[in-house]
Scaffold this active site. Structure first.
Site, PDB file in Angstrom:
ATOM      1  N   PRO A 215       1.418  -0.947   0.369  1.00 20.69           N
ATOM      2  CA  PRO A 215       0.530   0.264  -0.306  1.00 20.69           C
ATOM      3  C   PRO A 215       0.659   1.420  -0.343  1.00 20.69           C
ATOM      4  O   PRO A 215       1.538   1.548   0.912  1.00 20.69           O
ATOM      5  CB  PRO A 215      -0.445  -0.178   1.284  1.00 20.69           C
ATOM      6  CG  PRO A 215       0.328  -1.126   2.225  1.00 20.69           C
ATOM      7  CD  PRO A 215       0.733  -1.507   1.248  1.00 20.69           C
ATOM      8  N   ASP A 392       5.949   2.312   2.622  1.00 20.26           N
ATOM      9  CA  ASP A 392       5.081   1.664   2.439  1.00 20.26           C
ATOM     10  C   ASP A 392       4.173   1.834   3.513  1.00 20.26           C
ATOM     11  O   ASP A 392       4.572   1.995   5.005  1.00 20.26           O
ATOM     12  CB  ASP A 392       5.878   0.608   3.282  1.00 20.26           C
ATOM     13  CG  ASP A 392       4.628  -0.724   2.765  1.00 20.26           C
ATOM     14  OD1 ASP A 392       4.311  -0.987   2.925  1.00 20.26           O
ATOM     15  OD2 ASP A 392       5.388  -1.873   2.836  1.00 20.26           O
ATOM     16  N   HIS A 393       2.669   2.434   3.592  1.00 18.72           N
ATOM     17  CA  HIS A 393       2.030   2.243   4.617  1.00 18.72           C
ATOM     18  C   HIS A 393       1.252   1.176   5.929  1.00 18.72           C
ATOM     19  O   HIS A 393       0.713   1.524   7.059  1.00 18.72           O
ATOM     20  CB  HIS A 393       0.607   3.207   4.195  1.00 18.72           C
ATOM     21  CG  HIS A 393      -0.154   4.034   4.858  1.00 18.72           C
ATOM     22  ND1 HIS A 393       0.398   4.267   5.985  1.00 18.72           N
ATOM     23  CD2 HIS A 393      -1.262   4.862   4.417  1.00 18.72           C
ATOM     24  CE1 HIS A 393      -0.356   4.858   6.674  1.00 18.72           C
ATOM     25  NE2 HIS A 393      -1.658   5.690   5.720  1.00 18.72           N
ATOM     26  N   ARG A 394       1.870   0.647   5.648  1.00 17.86           N
ATOM     27  CA  ARG A 394       1.683  -1.038   6.477  1.00 17.86           C
ATOM     28  C   ARG A 394       3.032  -0.812   7.744  1.00 17.86           C
ATOM     29  O   ARG A 394       2.301  -0.972   9.128  1.00 17.86           O
ATOM     30  CB  ARG A 394       2.382  -2.810   5.701  1.00 17.86           C
ATOM     31  CG  ARG A 394       1.033  -2.766   4.848  1.00 17.86           C
ATOM     32  CD  ARG A 394       1.561  -3.943   4.214  1.00 17.86           C
ATOM     33  NE  ARG A 394       2.957  -3.759   3.696  1.00 17.86           N
ATOM     34  CZ  ARG A 394       3.666  -4.580   3.005  1.00 17.86           C
ATOM     35  NH1 ARG A 394       3.116  -5.819   3.001  1.00 17.86           N
ATOM     36  NH2 ARG A 394       4.532  -4.537   2.662  1.00 17.86           N
ATOM     37  N   ILE A 396       4.892   2.406   7.898  1.00 16.60           N
ATOM     38  CA  ILE A 396       4.974   3.911   8.497  1.00 16.60           C
ATOM     39  C   ILE A 396       3.840   4.442   7.831  1.00 16.60           C
ATOM     40  O   ILE A 396       2.663   4.566   6.738  1.00 16.60           O
ATOM     41  CB  ILE A 396       5.803   5.174   6.823  1.00 16.60           C
ATOM     42  CG1 ILE A 396       7.163   4.169   7.252  1.00 16.60           C
ATOM     43  CG2 ILE A 396       6.175   5.717   7.416  1.00 16.60           C
ATOM     44  CD1 ILE A 396       8.069   3.695   6.225  1.00 16.60           C
TER      45      ILE A 396
END
Ligand code: CAO
Length: 420
Positions: A215, A392-394, A396
């Site tokens: 993501p 990477d929004h998982r 950060i």
């Protein structure tokens, strides 16, 4: 000149089944590159090309039966001294004879890995195991000697794919989309066709996987590099005397290291279970390099320990080697964070794709003079460089993404901080 490639002496075996075709028409083949895999009830063998050249036809398909002398392909023989040839695997990686492997033996670690040429080398046993599980070997990074793929790498990949809810094929991430239809474009006008380069063939699936499986969020910002540019111009003559080009990218690399120190979660990778972070205490920065064969990402090691001129020299050397197709596989491994700079070309921003297993990538666009109000409210012409950070929004959060680029901009705006 077109030559037929035949099955060589394979002992007493007759009517052996073709279980895998490893090449396609239009591929540039190197000498001793494996073309097909055949399998008897006792053994699997890979059949290598006796010569380098352009593959004109593949005359067998999976399920066909072949014996010694059967024609399997036609190849147009050409010079082996092209840049693409120079980035091929070292000779010792490629078997000179058909590789005969008993199945029970080939379940042990065997030579098989993706080389810088973009090919997948796999022993018959490892290939068979992957095929049975529907795993695309090109998706796997080997951990064996010289980066070879081991059976346990496939097991680990399947375990990880199942844990993350993805399909084991790597390409199937749960999307149930209709397949793109084949279109006859010649019905609309003249066309010509050309194969993708090997680098594009191998990097494409990785980019696709990273794009759909991570993501991404891209944070945009800009940094005032007016003073940095003045300093750079002041150092240019000295740099040239030392035979190096001091571009803004070198300063960017130093600024990124400062930001990674400040935000250690950017200098990390998800563990194989996807439940924890592996934090790195080294600072190896990947640099996206545009080459005639496609995009490659050599890694500059220990950027924190190197000075501006040293980095400039190394950057010049690796980008030249990348363009000459001379990078070794090891030179593209071990990166913590990647910088993709299009600043020498143009554009005002873009959304770079994260180079997994890294967690973030910085895109840099072309700096331009902009009107900026200073603290006293006066309008100034300042040199502003666009920064585009995909993360990477998982792992950060958006706030940290914004803090990271703000910190980066701050570092770049004050040359003293970078030089300290
Ligand atoms: N703003 C303004 N000018 C810039 C700049 C920027 N952000 N970045 C570089 N420049 C200038 C340089 O200073 C140089 O000019 P001078 O010679 O007058 O100093 C000129 O542009 C050309 O620089 P360069 O591109 O040759 O050198 P570099 O160190 O900036 O980059 C490299 C090296 C290898 C990264 C680059 O050549 C390259 O291949 N970039 C493409 C990367 C790519 O394709 N990324 C997209 C991947 S998709 O995610």
């Amino acid at each position: 000149m077109t030559e037929a490639i035949e099955i060589p002496d394979i002992g007493d075996y007759q009517d052996v089944e073709v279980i895998e075709v490893l090449v396609s028409v239009g591929d540039t083949i190197e000498k001793e590159q494996n073309l097909i895999t055949i399998e008897t009830d006792k053994a699997s063998m890979e059949i290598p090309a006796p010569k380098a050249g352009l593959l004109k036809s593949v005359d067998v398909q999976v399920g066909d039966k072949v014996s010694q002398g059967s024609v399997i392909a036609h190849i147009s023989v050409e010079s082996s001294d092209t840049p693409e040839e120079k980035i091929e695997e070292p000779q010792e990686e490629v078997p000179k004879e058909p590789t005969k492997e008993l199945e029970k033996k080939t379940n042990s670690p065997e030579p098989s890995h993706i080389g810088p040429s973009g090919k997948v080398y796999a022993s018959p046993g490892v290939r068979r195991f992957a095929r049975e599980l529907g795993v695309d070997l090109a998706q796997i990074t080997g951990t064996g000697p010289k980066g070879r793929i081991l059976k346990e790498n496939i097991q680990q990949y399947v375990k990880q794919s199942l844990a993350s809810g993805g399909g084991v094929s790597g390409g199937d991430l749960g999307f149930n989309l209709p397949k793109a239809q084949a279109i006859d474009f010649s019905a609309f006008g003249d066309i010509s066709q050309e194969p993708l380069s090997r680098i594009k063939k191998i990097s494409g699936p990785f980019l696709h996987r990273n794009w759909v499986s991570i993501p991404h969020v891209t944070q945009f910002d800009e940094a005032d590099i007016t003073e940095l540019e003045a300093f750079r111009q002041g150092q240019k003559t000295l740099a040239e005397k030392q035979g190096v080009r001091l571009t803004p990218l070198v300063f960017m690399m130093k600024a990124v290291v400062s930001a990674l120190r400040e935000f250690p979660h950017f200098n990390a990778s998800l563990d194989s279970e996807g439940t924890g972070l592996i934090i790195k205490h080294y600072y190896h920065i990947g640099i996206a390099v545009d080459t005639p064969q496609g995009l490659v990402v050599p890694v500059v090691r220990d950027v924190d320990q190197k000075g501006l001129f040293g980095l400039a020299r190394e950057l010049g050397e690796i980008s030249q080697r990348a363009r000459d197709g001379k990078l070794g596989a090891k030179e593209m491994q071990g990166g913590c964070f990647t910088i993709s700079s299009l600043g020498g070309i143009g554009g005002s921003g873009f959304t770079p794709i994260i180079n997994a297993p890294e967690l973030a990538i910085l895109g840099v666009s072309k700096a331009s003079k902009k009107p900026v109000y200073d603290l006293a409210g006066e309008l100034q012409a300042r040199l502003m460089v666009p920064l585009c950070l995909s993360y990477d929004h998982r792992v950060i959060d958006g706030a940290d993404g914004a803090r990271f680029t703000k910190f980066l901009a701050h570092q770049l705006s004050d040359i003293r901080r970078l030089l300290l």
